[in-house]
Design an enzyme around this catalytic site. Structure first.
Site, mmCIF file in Angstrom:
data_model
loop_
_atom_site.group_PDB
_atom_site.id
_atom_site.type_symbol
_atom_site.label_atom_id
_atom_site.label_comp_id
_atom_site.label_asym_id
_atom_site.label_seq_id
_atom_site.Cartn_x
_atom_site.Cartn_y
_atom_site.Cartn_z
ATOM 1 N N GLU A 42 0.844 -1.196 0.000
ATOM 2 C CA GLU A 42 0.000 0.000 0.000
ATOM 3 C C GLU A 42 0.880 1.246 0.000
ATOM 4 O O GLU A 42 1.641 1.475 0.936
ATOM 5 C CB GLU A 42 -0.903 0.005 1.229
ATOM 6 N N LYS A 133 -10.877 -1.500 7.207
ATOM 7 C CA LYS A 133 -9.621 -1.174 7.882
ATOM 8 C C LYS A 133 -9.977 -0.610 9.249
ATOM 9 O O LYS A 133 -10.825 0.289 9.355
ATOM 10 C CB LYS A 133 -8.840 -0.139 7.067
#
Length: 280
Positions: A42, A133
């Protein structure tokens, strides 16, 4: 067939979150991680020139020859979401609820892991795309994730924020599907490779073959399986991010890795098996 980002992240079990001072450093760090056996990375919009960095690393492959699965995090606006997908991002991540990004993901059939902290925010993200998340995760600790999984058993939960590499197994044991790590990974390439080798489980035939070749004579970990509703925003075509996901109620990403429709309830991928939380 290419692996779905959820399958890659859940099989890798540790998702590096790169906040770099510039695009060059982001590219260098991503290449080093891929060479160490990491496949999903990421990058974040806090890095100057992040879109250029994404374009440059998307074509790269990992140490096993697998296509990199590059996501963009800290995506909170329509402009950022569009730019990330145009650059080739395989998935988007926000640190908190981001309706604008959710709409872009829906319109472009992109993978979006929405952030949240309260049970309500996390449940809403899971209802939307099957994953969430949890940020900042260190505030609640592994027991917070354990409590979330009690009421969201099929959700792919990715705690991020304030977690050290040595703590990853505790979070996985609490029910996390994968853990986001922003800092603390070893600088030594061999040590980094050891981290991913020890945590990862197979997610596709190519991964399984590579792992078997690297560890002949060891018991193979049980592979990942997902259960999810056939939500076009999660698995359907078109597939602008190049994830390889296809429309339809039953999406196979390998002989032992399949995304199947849930019996009931919202779209909610589940990572299964003793080494990947769930059932195989």
């Amino acid at each position: 067939m290419s692996c779905h980002p959820y399958a890659v992240i859940a099989a890798q079990r540790l998702l590096p979150v790169l906040r770099s001072p510039d695009a060059e450093e982001a590219v260098r760090r991503t290449a080093a991680l891929l060479a160490a056996g990491c496949r999903a990375v990421e990058l974040t919009t806090s890095t100057p020139g992040w879109a250029d960095a994404v374009r440059r690393v998307v074509p790269l492959r990992d140490a096993h020859g697998r296509t990199a699965v590059v996501g963009v995090g800290t995506v909170t606006t329509t402009t950022q979401a569009e730019a990330a997908l145009d650059a080739g991002a395989a998935f988007l991540i926000s640190p908190y609820p981001a309706p604008e990004v959710r709409e872009v993901a829906r319109r472009r059939a992109a993978v979006f892991i929405e952030g949240g902290f309260t049970p309500g925010e996390i449940a809403a993200a899971v209802r939307s795309a099957g994953a969430a998340k949890v940020f900042p995760a260190h505030v609640g600790g592994p027991e917070f994730v354990r409590s979330l999984k009690a009421v969201l058993p099929r959700a792919l939960i990715i705690p991020t924020g304030g977690i050290r590499p040595g703590e990853v197994r505790a979070w996985l044991a609490a029910g996390a599907g994968a853990v986001g790590i922003g800092s603390g990974l070893p600088a030594d390439p061999r040590e980094v490779a050891d981290v991913f080798r020890e945590l990862a489980v197979p997610c596709c035939p190519g991964c399984q073959a590579a792992d078997s070749a690297a560890a002949v004579g060891t018991a193979a970990p049980r592979p990942v399986r997902f259960e999810a509703a056939p939500d076009p925003g999660l698995l359907g075509a078109p597939d602008p991010a190049g994830t390889g996901a296809t429309a339809g109620p039953d999406v196979a990403v390998g002989p032992d890795v399949t995304v199947v429709p849930a019996a009931s309830g919202p779209a909610a991928p589940v990572v299964n098996g003793p080494t990947a939380r769930g059932r195989t």
